[in-house]
Write a protein that holds these residues in place. Structure first.
Motif, PDB file in Angstrom:
ATOM      1  N   GLY A 260      -6.954  14.295  -1.907  1.00 54.51           N
ATOM      2  CA  GLY A 260      -5.653  14.890  -2.182  1.00 54.51           C
ATOM      3  C   GLY A 260      -4.790  14.147  -3.178  1.00 54.51           C
ATOM      4  N   LEU A 263      -5.572  11.075  -7.219  1.00 57.89           N
ATOM      5  CA  LEU A 263      -5.482  11.266  -8.660  1.00 57.89           C
ATOM      6  C   LEU A 263      -4.071  10.927  -9.147  1.00 57.89           C
ATOM      7  N   ALA A 315      -1.376  17.648 -11.877  1.00 63.69           N
ATOM      8  CA  ALA A 315      -2.642  16.920 -11.752  1.00 63.69           C
ATOM      9  C   ALA A 315      -3.485  17.607 -10.694  1.00 63.69           C
ATOM     10  N   LYS A 316      -4.654  18.078 -11.086  1.00 60.45           N
ATOM     11  CA  LYS A 316      -5.544  18.748 -10.133  1.00 60.45           C
ATOM     12  C   LYS A 316      -6.986  18.374 -10.452  1.00 60.45           C
ATOM     13  N   THR A 317      -7.708  17.885  -9.457  1.00 58.05           N
ATOM     14  CA  THR A 317      -9.108  17.535  -9.718  1.00 58.05           C
ATOM     15  C   THR A 317      -9.872  18.756 -10.209  1.00 58.05           C
ATOM     16  N   ARG A 322      -6.794  27.247  -9.571  1.00 61.09           N
ATOM     17  CA  ARG A 322      -5.524  26.710  -9.084  1.00 61.09           C
ATOM     18  C   ARG A 322      -4.508  26.414 -10.165  1.00 61.09           C
ATOM     19  N   GLN A 325      -0.933  27.699  -9.986  1.00 62.30           N
ATOM     20  CA  GLN A 325       0.055  27.153  -9.053  1.00 62.30           C
ATOM     21  C   GLN A 325       1.151  26.365  -9.755  1.00 62.30           C
TER      22      GLN A 325
END
Lengths: 393, 393
Positions: A260, A263, A315-317, A322, A325
């Motif tokens: 979660g 990152l 920041a999203k892996t 997504r 969002q």
């Protein structure tokens, strides 16, 4: 009715397989680069999936196999090693017409190949962020650890023995509580820098490479802590299913929660290393809290502060679905930068992102996984940092 | 970034709790019935959650506790036993103003109460179908098994010893493969009917009650098979985390897959018991396959067959969000019947459903969990069967 059936099916196949391999499908694989007939490039370390020994420079080598895709239809496909001339690479080719997994929209999907036995192969392609995350979490793989055999030992590198020693000491010094995600992320980074004898100036030279190393190190440390933490309980017989399932839920839930926030922690550290001014988790409108605003929350709410100098970073892996969002997370800033570890996105999705003002920031080495006509629009981390620095100078 | 955080948090809280309890929030709880001040009715078996012994008829009894909701804010609330006059019931009341979980839209949500120790309580309310399913699956609870303590032994009933014996024999006779969902559902039903000495005419007397008993029996048999299947592996030490996680994934994935199709199997059997004509998983348009069409697929595609005599039935254990999935599954049939085990739905959602032509079919005893002004629109299973029979006569 059940959700996430696919990721579970694939986890089960990997667990039952002799050898399994995963990689994110790139623009090069789907032939979007126009350079060659479509097919999957496979990392050199994947040879045990199809050969008894690695290919030898100077000659080609191939093997034809039947692969069952999604437990549904079969292809007679070919693993091939190109060792002649300057080439030294493995590919999987020949899928016939109408093969549904080598289209532009598959760029960024996760390919999973399983050798069930000498004659039987299974193939799967995971598309949704959720399926991909569920799969990686269940097997305890970080996204930089793809493009290699699953469950194989990671390749040793120079600082490995020292780092392993530092990790062991760290784990031995823990009390009986599992450390928080942020603490694991910080410790992994600190110990990696120590093992590699790095200072901040070294980090600043190659932020794109370093952040991937931090993520890798963090996963490794997490697994070391996990092994130690559960060593006793898994070495004793469980009384019944309830007690087994209780621990099983605890282990798997922890793995899912882990990814979660880490990152964001690593990015914060990086921005500090470059002396950037920023606020993580700032309040914007209502209850919205995006990942980062530069230079800060106060400036964001100061309407006399020039909008031109405000920068947004999510920041999203994974962000195939997504990315939307972030769109309404900060009304004042029209351009939404998004840092992701996503290894490739289809050109259809990238066009959508452009329409909505999303600009991707991606570790430099992953950019080649994206369709060539879009690579110009994607910034490596070092360029994004330079852009922020200029605004703040 | 992580999805499903909430269901995992709640599973962890339950695992750490001394005593835990779950129930679906009803219209009566939220005060939508107007009968009383809002508060949660708790099943009699829940007394260990707050008292050392059950309440005694003839007097009231109460205990004030601090409950931390969603690990965020606290209420000073009161467990109370009403034992005077004709009353004999437990409730949890007093949440102060602005308590967010006793609104109309909470009807059908899953309330989870955990006694962490004598002084500390935690409360959670799960809203999305996915969170609710994840929670129930992780703990191996069927939705009819809510409204009781979690992990408590199920209440014994008459045929229990005989049924348990039949289940044991069945499990002992299995080979080393885990039986398919349909096989488990069919066997559980068959053995339950045998233990209860029931024939089809007995089933036809009370289909609403029987289908819930089948689902209960199926879960019980599933857990018996699971205990036997994994008995050996969980009684031996695991070599390392990888081997533990492999089994953990296998157990939890199987639990999640289990619930999928069994409701449909039980309904099919019931419709056969009533000699209804139907087709399960019929093709309608394109690749769409709804759960049931009456009287059949051929009639559906025969445009000379009167639309009035075509009946659609979807089947979903939970359907707070998922009911919309059925809307476009059969263009010819405007009214979409939907069988669900959902114990309560808010009046807002029910109005939406009505607008979209969705008619609920719900086991009779669950209908009282729905807001009173909507109960007329909801059919018990026996009435739905009567309606189909009339069309087919």
């Amino acid at each position: 009715m059940p959700e996430n059936d696919l990721s579970r099916t694939v986890v089960n196949a990997v667990n039952a397989a002799e050898v399994a391999f995963s990689k994110f499908i790139t623009a090069n694989d789907t032939g979007a680069t126009g350079a060659h007939q479509a097919g999957f490039y496979l990392h050199k370390s994947s040879w045990p999936l199809y050969f008894d020994e690695p290919g030898i420079r100077g000659s080609n080598k191939d093997k034809t196999v039947r692969i069952k895709w999604h437990d549904d239809f079969e292809t007679e496909s070919r693993f091939i090693y190109y060792g002649t001339g300057t080439r030294n690479e493995y590919r999987l080719t020949r899928f016939g017409r109408d093969f549904p997994f080598l289209r532009d929209e598959n760029v960024g999907d996760l390919l999973v190949l399983c050798k069930m036995n000498a004659e039987e192969y299974k193939g799967y392609v995971l598309s949704s962020d959720e399926d991909i995350d569920n799969f990686l979490d269940a097997l305890g793989i970080s996204s930089p650890e793809t493009n290699r055999l699953i469950k194989a030992e990671p390749p040793p590198d120079e600082e490995q023995p020292l780092l392993q020693q530092l990790f062991s000491n760290y784990v031995a010094g823990l009390d009986r509580n599992f450390p928080q995600t942020e603490e694991v992320a910080d410790s992994a980074r600190r110990l990696l820098m120590q093992a590699s004898n790095q200072q901040l100036p070294d980090i600043r030279k190659a932020p794109d490479k370093e952040i991937l190393r931090w993520i890798d190190a963090e996963y490794q440390l997490f697994r070391d802590i996990e092994s130690d933490y559960y060593a006793e309980v898994i070495s004793r017989p469980f009384e019944n299913m309830d007690s087994f399932v209780q621990i099983a839920n605890s282990v798997l839930n922890r793995r899912k929660s882990r990814a979660g926030k880490s990152l964001e922690h690593h990015l914060s550290f990086m921005f500090e290393a470059f002396s950037l001014r920023f606020k993580d988790q700032p309040k914007t409108e209502g209850k919205k809290r995006p990942d980062f605003i530069f230079p800060g929350e106060d400036e964001y709410h100061d309407l006399s502060y020039s909008t031109d100098n405000l920068i947004f970073l999510g920041a999203k892996t994974t962000c195939k679905d997504r990315w939307r969002q972030i769109l309404n997370e900060a009304d004042r800033i029209k351009t939404k930068h998004l840092f992701t570890l996503q290894q490739g996105i289809s050109s259809g999705q990238l066009k959508e992102m452009r329409i909505h003002g999303v600009k991707l920031v991606v570790p430099k080495e992953y950019i080649t996984a994206y369709p060539p006509e879009h690579r110009d629009e994607i910034s490596p981390l070092i360029d994004f940092i330079g852009y922020v620095k200029e605004k703040q100078s």
